[in-house]
Motif scaffolding. Sequence first.
Motif, mmCIF file in Angstrom:
data_model
loop_
_atom_site.group_PDB
_atom_site.id
_atom_site.type_symbol
_atom_site.label_atom_id
_atom_site.label_comp_id
_atom_site.label_asym_id
_atom_site.label_seq_id
_atom_site.Cartn_x
_atom_site.Cartn_y
_atom_site.Cartn_z
ATOM 1 N N MET A 1 -1.282 13.868 2.521
ATOM 2 C CA MET A 1 -0.017 13.589 3.428
ATOM 3 C C MET A 1 0.038 11.944 3.667
ATOM 4 N N ALA A 2 -1.211 11.530 3.995
ATOM 5 C CA ALA A 2 -1.257 10.192 4.476
ATOM 6 C C ALA A 2 -1.195 9.175 3.317
ATOM 7 N N GLU A 3 -1.484 9.559 2.290
ATOM 8 C CA GLU A 3 -1.635 8.863 0.815
ATOM 9 C C GLU A 3 -0.103 8.884 0.609
ATOM 10 N N LEU A 4 0.666 9.972 0.800
ATOM 11 C CA LEU A 4 1.950 9.831 0.178
ATOM 12 C C LEU A 4 2.913 9.187 1.186
ATOM 13 N N LEU A 5 2.466 8.929 2.551
ATOM 14 C CA LEU A 5 3.321 8.277 3.461
ATOM 15 C C LEU A 5 2.976 6.904 3.353
ATOM 16 N N LEU A 6 1.816 6.451 2.739
ATOM 17 C CA LEU A 6 1.411 5.185 2.404
ATOM 18 C C LEU A 6 2.143 4.509 1.184
ATOM 19 N N ILE A 7 2.405 5.259 0.331
ATOM 20 C CA ILE A 7 3.077 5.172 -1.132
ATOM 21 C C ILE A 7 4.394 4.740 -0.612
ATOM 22 N N LEU A 8 4.989 5.631 0.168
ATOM 23 C CA LEU A 8 6.534 5.482 0.583
ATOM 24 C C LEU A 8 6.692 4.144 1.095
ATOM 25 N N GLU A 9 5.699 3.915 2.346
ATOM 26 C CA GLU A 9 5.744 2.680 2.815
ATOM 27 C C GLU A 9 5.744 1.362 2.029
ATOM 28 N N ASN A 10 4.870 1.434 1.111
ATOM 29 C CA ASN A 10 4.720 0.338 0.269
ATOM 30 C C ASN A 10 5.764 0.197 -0.584
ATOM 31 N N ALA A 11 6.476 1.389 -1.083
ATOM 32 C CA ALA A 11 7.587 1.208 -2.076
ATOM 33 C C ALA A 11 8.855 0.808 -1.115
ATOM 34 N N LEU A 12 8.841 1.109 0.045
ATOM 35 C CA LEU A 12 10.155 0.410 0.747
ATOM 36 C C LEU A 12 9.833 -0.889 0.912
ATOM 37 N N LYS A 13 8.450 -1.508 1.521
ATOM 38 C CA LYS A 13 8.272 -2.795 1.422
ATOM 39 C C LYS A 13 8.753 -3.603 -0.021
ATOM 40 N N SER A 14 8.430 -2.982 -0.806
ATOM 41 C CA SER A 14 8.500 -3.776 -2.205
ATOM 42 C C SER A 14 10.041 -3.802 -2.553
ATOM 43 N N ILE A 15 10.804 -2.857 -2.213
ATOM 44 C CA ILE A 15 12.174 -2.811 -2.476
ATOM 45 C C ILE A 15 12.933 -3.755 -1.514
ATOM 46 N N ARG A 16 12.333 -3.869 -0.143
ATOM 47 C CA ARG A 16 12.759 -4.876 0.702
ATOM 48 C C ARG A 16 12.528 -6.202 0.478
ATOM 49 N N ALA A 17 11.252 -6.698 -0.302
ATOM 50 C CA ALA A 17 11.153 -7.801 -0.447
ATOM 51 C C ALA A 17 11.904 -8.335 -1.654
ATOM 52 N N HIS A 18 12.653 -7.672 -2.542
ATOM 53 C CA HIS A 18 13.353 -7.878 -3.785
ATOM 54 C C HIS A 18 14.743 -7.173 -3.605
ATOM 55 N N ALA A 19 15.451 -7.268 -2.595
ATOM 56 C CA ALA A 19 16.709 -6.414 -2.151
ATOM 57 C C ALA A 19 17.853 -6.606 -3.134
ATOM 58 N N LEU A 20 17.868 -7.780 -3.329
ATOM 59 C CA LEU A 20 19.103 -7.953 -4.491
ATOM 60 C C LEU A 20 18.654 -7.477 -5.874
ATOM 61 N N ARG A 21 17.559 -7.723 -6.306
ATOM 62 C CA ARG A 21 17.261 -7.194 -7.565
ATOM 63 C C ARG A 21 17.171 -5.688 -7.641
ATOM 64 N N SER A 22 16.537 -5.019 -6.242
ATOM 65 C CA SER A 22 16.775 -3.585 -6.156
ATOM 66 C C SER A 22 18.121 -3.166 -6.374
ATOM 67 N N LEU A 23 18.937 -3.589 -5.761
ATOM 68 C CA LEU A 23 20.343 -3.251 -5.577
ATOM 69 C C LEU A 23 20.815 -3.407 -7.183
ATOM 70 N N LEU A 24 20.724 -4.520 -7.905
ATOM 71 C CA LEU A 24 21.228 -4.325 -9.174
ATOM 72 C C LEU A 24 20.555 -3.497 -10.101
ATOM 73 N N THR A 25 19.332 -3.266 -9.781
ATOM 74 C CA THR A 25 18.518 -2.199 -10.594
ATOM 75 C C THR A 25 19.060 -0.674 -10.490
ATOM 76 N N VAL A 26 19.599 -0.370 -9.328
ATOM 77 C CA VAL A 26 19.874 0.880 -9.072
ATOM 78 C C VAL A 26 21.545 1.003 -9.060
ATOM 79 N N LEU A 27 22.265 -0.259 -9.676
ATOM 80 C CA LEU A 27 23.863 0.024 -9.665
ATOM 81 C C LEU A 27 24.341 1.162 -10.644
ATOM 82 N N GLY A 28 23.615 1.281 -11.810
ATOM 83 C CA GLY A 28 23.886 2.491 -12.831
ATOM 84 C C GLY A 28 23.551 3.724 -11.990
ATOM 85 N N ILE A 29 22.458 4.019 -11.322
ATOM 86 C CA ILE A 29 22.613 5.134 -10.650
ATOM 87 C C ILE A 29 23.664 5.266 -9.640
#
Length: 409
Positions: A1-29
């Motif tokens: 569980m701790a590893e899963l939370l850490l993975i989610l935390e790192n994923a969110l940090k990475s997405i926030r670090a590249h917010a515009l690119r992330s938004l354009l990436t999921v535009l199709g979704i």
Amino acid sequence: MAELLLILENALKSIRAHALRSLLTVLGIIIGVGSVIAVVSIFQGMAASITEQFAGLGANSLSVRAETSFEDQLQGRRSRISLLDFQQLQDSVQYLAEISPTLDVMGDYGGTVSAGRVEAFTRVIASSPSYQHSRQVYPRLGRFITEADNESRRRVCVIGEALRKNLNLRENPLGDYIRIDSEWCKVVGVMEERGEVFGFSQDDFVLVPFSTGLALVRDVAQIDLRIDLHVRDRTNIELVKQRSEQALRRSRRLSNDVADDFRVETPDQLGDSLKTIINLVSTVFAGVVGISLLVGGIGIMNIMLVSVTERTREIGICKALGATSRSILLQFLGEAMVLSAIGGLIGVVIGYAGGALASALIPGLPAAVVPWWAVILSVAFSGLVGVIFGIIPAAKAARLDPIEALRYE
């Protein structure tokens, strides 16, 4: 569980670090999920409206309609419910509280009526006094047609609110006359306003006594009745249905090997048939617009591959510090899944807003309804798209040699 939370935390940090690119990436979704939710919400709203409409007809009612097979339609033949059929039902079927025939006097699409110099195209309906009970519609002003009107073929009528406005009649038009074909009819009632359904007004009509309508029909042999049957006791409804079918087969002289060219249905059956059609159409539309989810998934895979290339040295450092290939794989896979799930959630919000906006802007369109299964399915499918299209970039990152990764410029 701790590893899963850490993975989610790192994923969110990475997405926030590249917010515009992330938004354009999921535009199709976002577009795909939004389209699916908008289409499903509109069609589910229609299904809910149909259920409400037919629920008002009552659980102890039956409707008789002519039914023409596809083969007969191709040959130009049309099945009709005649006056003889109506008479046979009256004489043969027991346990009925009321039987209400309805006739479109000027054909299926209506005709022109006038008041003074003002003309309007509307439906001209002929029916009996029990029509108001079978359809759950009642006068707002004046009265409905009576049995005395029907027996003496009086030239009286009740009108809908939309027709009153189209003919520029007074707010209280009781006593005014309107011309139907070559006959002048006195307005004795104005029906309650019911609004629109699917863009069609329910208040644009004029209704005359059944016998008066028959006198206005030019060719009695071409009439096609709709008949509503009301059963006294709900427990007898199946028996009444069977006897009605038998009476109609006798009246129409159908042999045992010939299929029915009519249909006797309850409001529930009519509503279920229409809802089945709507659900089928909504499923097809959802499948078509769902293709954009796959396009969005390809976009996620491309951006994740770019991300792996950009973070090659970072991956090398992590491996040098003891990170396993499995943890690297899960990190990139989790990032792709979180990215697509966020896109799915945004798409749900936009899709519901789009459906609600369409319902507000398009006259007569029922309110949008978003079922819970559509939300769960859309978000889950979005996450699945992220997993599927994130596997290749994640596997590429996990296979990187730490020495080569540290040398990467």
